[in-house]
Scaffold this active site. Structure first.
Site, PDB file in Angstrom:
ATOM      1  N   LYS A 171       0.854  -1.203   0.000  1.00 35.20           N
ATOM      2  CA  LYS A 171       0.000   0.000   0.000  1.00 35.20           C
ATOM      3  C   LYS A 171       0.881   1.241   0.000  1.00 35.20           C
ATOM      4  O   LYS A 171       2.066   1.191   0.384  1.00 35.20           O
ATOM      5  CB  LYS A 171      -0.942   0.036   1.212  1.00 35.20           C
ATOM      6  CG  LYS A 171      -0.260   0.059   2.609  1.00 35.20           C
ATOM      7  CD  LYS A 171       0.055   1.433   3.142  1.00 35.20           C
ATOM      8  CE  LYS A 171       0.758   1.376   4.496  1.00 35.20           C
ATOM      9  NZ  LYS A 171       1.612   2.507   4.802  1.00 35.20           N
ATOM     10  N   ASP A 176      -2.298  -1.230  10.470  1.00 32.81           N
ATOM     11  CA  ASP A 176      -2.576  -1.247   9.021  1.00 32.81           C
ATOM     12  C   ASP A 176      -3.234  -2.547   8.558  1.00 32.81           C
ATOM     13  O   ASP A 176      -3.698  -2.619   7.419  1.00 32.81           O
ATOM     14  CB  ASP A 176      -1.251  -1.183   8.227  1.00 32.81           C
ATOM     15  CG  ASP A 176      -0.608   0.185   8.284  1.00 32.81           C
ATOM     16  OD1 ASP A 176      -1.248   1.111   8.788  1.00 32.81           O
ATOM     17  OD2 ASP A 176       0.544   0.300   7.819  1.00 32.81           O
TER      18      ASP A 176
HETATM   19  O1  C5P Z   1       0.210  -0.780  14.952  1.00 37.63           O
HETATM   20  P1  C5P Z   1       1.618  -0.990  14.561  1.00 37.63           P
HETATM   21  O2  C5P Z   1       2.222  -2.208  15.213  1.00 37.63           O
HETATM   22  O3  C5P Z   1       1.845  -0.972  13.101  1.00 37.63           O
HETATM   23  O4  C5P Z   1       2.410   0.270  15.118  1.00 37.63           O
HETATM   24  C1  C5P Z   1       3.797   0.276  15.293  1.00 37.63           C
HETATM   25  C2  C5P Z   1       4.151   1.443  16.201  1.00 37.63           C
HETATM   26  O5  C5P Z   1       3.912   2.681  15.524  1.00 37.63           O
HETATM   27  C3  C5P Z   1       3.326   1.521  17.468  1.00 37.63           C
HETATM   28  O6  C5P Z   1       3.894   0.760  18.497  1.00 37.63           O
HETATM   29  C4  C5P Z   1       3.353   3.008  17.783  1.00 37.63           C
HETATM   30  O7  C5P Z   1       4.572   3.336  18.429  1.00 37.63           O
HETATM   31  C5  C5P Z   1       3.382   3.643  16.420  1.00 37.63           C
HETATM   32  N1  C5P Z   1       2.029   4.043  15.961  1.00 37.63           N
HETATM   33  C6  C5P Z   1       1.433   5.161  16.536  1.00 37.63           C
HETATM   34  N2  C5P Z   1       0.182   5.535  16.117  1.00 37.63           N
HETATM   35  C7  C5P Z   1      -0.452   4.851  15.150  1.00 37.63           C
HETATM   36  C8  C5P Z   1       0.153   3.712  14.560  1.00 37.63           C
HETATM   37  C9  C5P Z   1       1.393   3.330  14.989  1.00 37.63           C
HETATM   38  O8  C5P Z   1       2.009   5.817  17.415  1.00 37.63           O
HETATM   39  N3  C5P Z   1      -1.638   5.257  14.760  1.00 37.63           N
END
Ligand code: C5P
Length: 317
Positions: free
Chosen positions: A35, A160
């Site tokens: 994406k 995501d």
């Molecule tokens: O959800 P995901 O594991 O992809 O997110 C990785 C990191 O990115 C999270 O631990 C967080 O630190 C940051 N993040 C965030 N806000 C979001 C998505 C991700 O702060 N909306």
């Protein structure tokens, strides 16, 4: 947890074996499309530590391929790319284990990941792999899980991941896990370029300091929604993570300048980077830009948008 009221490809894929045939599959190949984010607005840091987002996701034609086969009772993940872990820290392994528990399945699987999407590149590679594993395993195991639970598993795996149960052009709100299908934006001449640095998503968000829009919690990118489905959308887009990531990685800023000087109408970092996507007017200029990028040793790939219909129809090969 709220989830989008849309017909996800999960619904169609789960329904397919019953509709098509009774034949038992022993292996399956699934495309895990990448994406880009047409736009990414970061509103504020929430109490749970995540950031409140408004983003417009778009599936594109670059994909990894998952080869999933029924083998014994263990979940095994393999990948020829040494940067991809193959133990239980791999998001594909986590996806398989969560699905097996939710579906009350005993079977195992071996999942080989054929990697083409740059790792930690802002193109959702890991998230897409996880969603593709869920969709492939549902089919292979002949399992049944309510759609709401499938979205909940996806959201537990990563912000995501639910988007990849939907595909096409979609709005992501909350931490990005609440997904709403939008009418499709089409772009034939996109060029991806990646300078070969890996950017940690957590670090990118951690560097943000100017979060001055808590009052904007209900705001969706109206300009972009108004431009829905028209080619101006990609050109109006912005990414709130770009400034901090470009400051930490000047090679990404240089790449962006390079793409613009090669004739791109617009160039923007995707997600938390390091991949930059560029919108070109025609095939010739995008081909020439790809040639120039590759000549300097930069990973570069010409892609196009994949709409929801194509996404659903081509996901399982
Ligand atoms: O959800 P995901 O594991 O992809 O997110 C990785 C990191 O990115 C999270 O631990 C967080 O630190 C940051 N993040 C965030 N806000 C979001 C998505 C991700 O702060 N909306």
């Amino acid at each position: 947890m709220r989830h989008a009221l849309i017909t996800s490809c999960f619904t169609l894929i789960q329904a397919a074996p019953r509709a098509c045939s009774t034949q038992m599959l022993s292996s399956i190949r699934v495309r895990a499309y990448a994406k880009i984010n047409w736009t990414l607005d970061v509103l504020f840091r929430r109490e749970d530590g995540y950031h409140e987002l408004r983003t417009i996701y778009q599936t594109i034609s670059l994909y990894d391929r998952l080869h999933i086969s029924l083998t014994g009772s263990d979940i095994r993940v393999t990948c020829a790319d040494p940067r991809v872990p193959t133990d239980e820290s791999n998001i594909v392994c986590k996806a398989a284990l969560l699905l097996r528990e939710a579906a009350d399945v005993r079977a195992g699987a071996t999942i080989d990941i054929e990697k083409r999407i740059p790792v930690a590149g802002g193109l959702g590679g890991g998230s897409s792999n996880a969603a593709a594993a869920l969709l492939g395993l549902i089919r292979l195991w002949g399992a049944s899980v309510p759609e709401r639970e499938m979205f909940s598993i996806a959201a537990r795996l990563g912000s995501d991941v639910p988007f990849f149960l939907v595909g096409g052009t979609a709005l992501g709100v909350g931490r990005g896990e609440e997904v709403y299908a939008l009418s499709e934006t089409r772009c034939e001449n996109l060029l991806l370029a990646n300078p070969g640095v890996e950017v940690s998503t957590a670090e990118a968000y951690g560097k943000l300091s100017r979060l001055t829009r808590p009052e904007a919690v209900r705001i969706i990118p109206f300009t972009l929604l108004a431009a829905n489905g028209v080619c101006e959308l990609p050109l109006a887009a912005s990414n709130d993570l770009e400034e901090v990531v470009l400051a930490a990685h000047p090679e990404i800023a240089e790449l962006k300048r390079g793409l613009l000087s090669l004739g791109a109408r617009h160039a923007l970092m995707s997600g938390s980077g390091a991949t930059v996507y560029a919108v070109f007017d025609n095939l010739e200029t995008s081909e020439r830009a790809q040639f120039e990028m590759r000549a300097t040793g930069v990973w570069s790939e010409r892609v196009r948008t994949i709409d929801r219909r194509e996404y659903r129809d081509t996901l399982i090969e």
